[in-house]
Design a protein around this motif. Structure first.
Motif, PDB file in Angstrom:
ATOM      1  N   TRP A  20      -7.162 -28.130  -5.101  1.00 10.91           N
ATOM      2  CA  TRP A  20      -6.050 -27.692  -6.131  1.00 10.91           C
ATOM      3  C   TRP A  20      -5.125 -26.602  -5.199  1.00 10.91           C
ATOM      4  O   TRP A  20      -4.020 -26.609  -5.375  1.00 10.91           O
ATOM      5  CB  TRP A  20      -6.734 -26.968  -7.143  1.00 10.91           C
ATOM      6  CG  TRP A  20      -5.812 -26.691  -8.122  1.00 10.91           C
ATOM      7  CD1 TRP A  20      -5.625 -27.319  -9.294  1.00 10.91           C
ATOM      8  CD2 TRP A  20      -5.360 -25.236  -8.286  1.00 10.91           C
ATOM      9  NE1 TRP A  20      -4.483 -26.540  -9.842  1.00 10.91           N
ATOM     10  CE2 TRP A  20      -4.393 -25.327  -9.478  1.00 10.91           C
ATOM     11  CE3 TRP A  20      -5.173 -24.177  -7.616  1.00 10.91           C
ATOM     12  CZ2 TRP A  20      -3.664 -24.330  -9.750  1.00 10.91           C
ATOM     13  CZ3 TRP A  20      -4.240 -23.078  -7.854  1.00 10.91           C
ATOM     14  CH2 TRP A  20      -3.593 -23.256  -8.914  1.00 10.91           C
ATOM     15  N   TYR A  21      -5.600 -25.722  -4.580  1.00 12.36           N
ATOM     16  CA  TYR A  21      -4.830 -24.797  -3.811  1.00 12.36           C
ATOM     17  C   TYR A  21      -3.878 -25.611  -2.891  1.00 12.36           C
ATOM     18  O   TYR A  21      -2.812 -25.171  -2.648  1.00 12.36           O
ATOM     19  CB  TYR A  21      -5.694 -23.840  -3.147  1.00 12.36           C
ATOM     20  CG  TYR A  21      -6.737 -22.865  -3.987  1.00 12.36           C
ATOM     21  CD1 TYR A  21      -5.749 -22.048  -4.678  1.00 12.36           C
ATOM     22  CD2 TYR A  21      -7.972 -23.252  -4.012  1.00 12.36           C
ATOM     23  CE1 TYR A  21      -6.644 -21.219  -5.464  1.00 12.36           C
ATOM     24  CE2 TYR A  21      -8.829 -22.466  -4.939  1.00 12.36           C
ATOM     25  CZ  TYR A  21      -8.004 -21.476  -5.803  1.00 12.36           C
ATOM     26  OH  TYR A  21      -8.713 -20.852  -6.641  1.00 12.36           O
ATOM     27  N   VAL A  22      -4.321 -26.697  -2.148  1.00 14.82           N
ATOM     28  CA  VAL A  22      -3.747 -27.476  -0.932  1.00 14.82           C
ATOM     29  C   VAL A  22      -2.365 -28.265  -1.841  1.00 14.82           C
ATOM     30  O   VAL A  22      -1.491 -27.867  -1.302  1.00 14.82           O
ATOM     31  CB  VAL A  22      -4.830 -28.526  -0.274  1.00 14.82           C
ATOM     32  CG1 VAL A  22      -3.790 -29.181   0.460  1.00 14.82           C
ATOM     33  CG2 VAL A  22      -5.700 -27.672   0.486  1.00 14.82           C
ATOM     34  N   PRO A  70      -1.888 -13.112  -7.409  1.00 13.07           N
ATOM     35  CA  PRO A  70      -2.735 -13.950  -6.585  1.00 13.07           C
ATOM     36  C   PRO A  70      -3.187 -15.097  -7.563  1.00 13.07           C
ATOM     37  O   PRO A  70      -2.938 -15.142  -8.615  1.00 13.07           O
ATOM     38  CB  PRO A  70      -4.055 -13.131  -6.553  1.00 13.07           C
ATOM     39  CG  PRO A  70      -3.835 -12.096  -7.542  1.00 13.07           C
ATOM     40  CD  PRO A  70      -2.519 -11.811  -7.754  1.00 13.07           C
ATOM     41  N   LEU A  71      -3.267 -16.392  -6.724  1.00 17.16           N
ATOM     42  CA  LEU A  71      -3.624 -17.658  -7.407  1.00 17.16           C
ATOM     43  C   LEU A  71      -5.109 -17.354  -8.262  1.00 17.16           C
ATOM     44  O   LEU A  71      -5.842 -16.631  -7.632  1.00 17.16           O
ATOM     45  CB  LEU A  71      -3.907 -18.483  -6.355  1.00 17.16           C
ATOM     46  CG  LEU A  71      -2.539 -19.249  -5.857  1.00 17.16           C
ATOM     47  CD1 LEU A  71      -2.533 -20.092  -4.697  1.00 17.16           C
ATOM     48  CD2 LEU A  71      -1.533 -19.413  -6.821  1.00 17.16           C
ATOM     49  N   PRO A  72      -5.160 -18.191  -8.949  1.00 16.34           N
ATOM     50  CA  PRO A  72      -6.577 -17.987  -9.856  1.00 16.34           C
ATOM     51  C   PRO A  72      -7.686 -18.478  -8.786  1.00 16.34           C
ATOM     52  O   PRO A  72      -7.593 -19.254  -8.273  1.00 16.34           O
ATOM     53  CB  PRO A  72      -6.473 -18.880 -11.190  1.00 16.34           C
ATOM     54  CG  PRO A  72      -5.323 -19.841 -10.532  1.00 16.34           C
ATOM     55  CD  PRO A  72      -4.265 -19.128  -9.769  1.00 16.34           C
ATOM     56  N   ALA A  73      -8.831 -17.572  -9.059  1.00 19.64           N
ATOM     57  CA  ALA A  73      -9.961 -18.015  -8.051  1.00 19.64           C
ATOM     58  C   ALA A  73     -10.789 -18.986  -8.838  1.00 19.64           C
ATOM     59  O   ALA A  73     -10.884 -19.180 -10.162  1.00 19.64           O
ATOM     60  CB  ALA A  73     -10.842 -16.557  -7.911  1.00 19.64           C
ATOM     61  N   GLY A  74     -11.849 -19.675  -8.131  1.00 20.24           N
ATOM     62  CA  GLY A  74     -12.603 -20.575  -8.646  1.00 20.24           C
ATOM     63  C   GLY A  74     -12.382 -21.895  -8.780  1.00 20.24           C
ATOM     64  O   GLY A  74     -12.954 -22.729  -9.433  1.00 20.24           O
ATOM     65  N   ARG A  75     -11.098 -22.318  -8.183  1.00 16.67           N
ATOM     66  CA  ARG A  75     -10.491 -23.587  -8.336  1.00 16.67           C
ATOM     67  C   ARG A  75     -11.099 -24.349  -6.957  1.00 16.67           C
ATOM     68  O   ARG A  75     -11.335 -23.898  -6.002  1.00 16.67           O
ATOM     69  CB  ARG A  75      -9.238 -23.653  -8.540  1.00 16.67           C
ATOM     70  CG  ARG A  75      -8.708 -23.075  -9.519  1.00 16.67           C
ATOM     71  CD  ARG A  75      -7.848 -23.740 -10.487  1.00 16.67           C
ATOM     72  NE  ARG A  75      -7.590 -23.148 -11.735  1.00 16.67           N
ATOM     73  CZ  ARG A  75      -6.369 -23.432 -12.275  1.00 16.67           C
ATOM     74  NH1 ARG A  75      -5.781 -24.073 -12.004  1.00 16.67           N
ATOM     75  NH2 ARG A  75      -6.420 -22.652 -13.414  1.00 16.67           N
TER      76      ARG A  75
END
Length: 104
Positions: free
Chosen positions: A43-45, A34-39
Motif C-alpha cells: 500500500w505504501y509503495v 505521517p502515513l497511517p500505520a498498520g497497512r
C-alpha cells in the motif's frame, strides 16, 4: 465612418505577466502528516508511486508536454532529473501517461 471606428476601445486587462501578483497572506505549504500505520507494505509503495507520478505529470504539463504520446520514458525521466527527483520506473512512467490521459 467605418463601424469599427465607432466601437469604444476595450479597457486594458490586468496581466500577471507585467506585474507581480500580491497575496493577502504569505504562502505556507500544507502540514505533512505521517502515513497511517498498520497497512501492508505494498500500500505504501503504491501510494508513494502515485504521488511521484502526479508530481511528474504536473511538471510535464508545466513544461508544455500535454499529450501522453509526447511523454515517452526518456522525457519523463529527464523531467524527473530537472525537478530533483530520482528517475522513475517503467511502471511509474505508465502511471504518468495514464494521469495525463485522464486529465483531459
Amino acid at each position: 465612418m467605418p463601424a469599427a471606428a465607432l466601437k469604444p476601445k476595450p479597457l486594458p486587462t490586468q496581466s500577471t505577466a507585467e506585474r507581480p501578483v500580491l497575496f493577502d497572506s504569505p504562502y505556507e505549504p500544507a502540514v505533512k502528516r505521517p502515513l497511517p500505520a498498520g497497512r501492508p507494505r505494498q500500500w505504501y509503495v503504491t501510494h508513494n508511486r502515485r504521488l511521484k507520478a502526479m508530481r511528474l505529470a504536473i511538471a510535464l504539463l508545466d513544461s508544455g508536454v500535454y499529450l501522453p504520446a509526447q511523454a515517452d520514458d526518456e522525457t519523463i525521466r529527464g523531467t524527473a532529473l530537472e525537478i530533483g527527483m530520482r528517475p522513475p520506473s517503467d511502471t511509474t512512467c505508465r502511471m504518468v501517461r495514464a494521469l495525463m490521459r485522464y486529465s483531459r
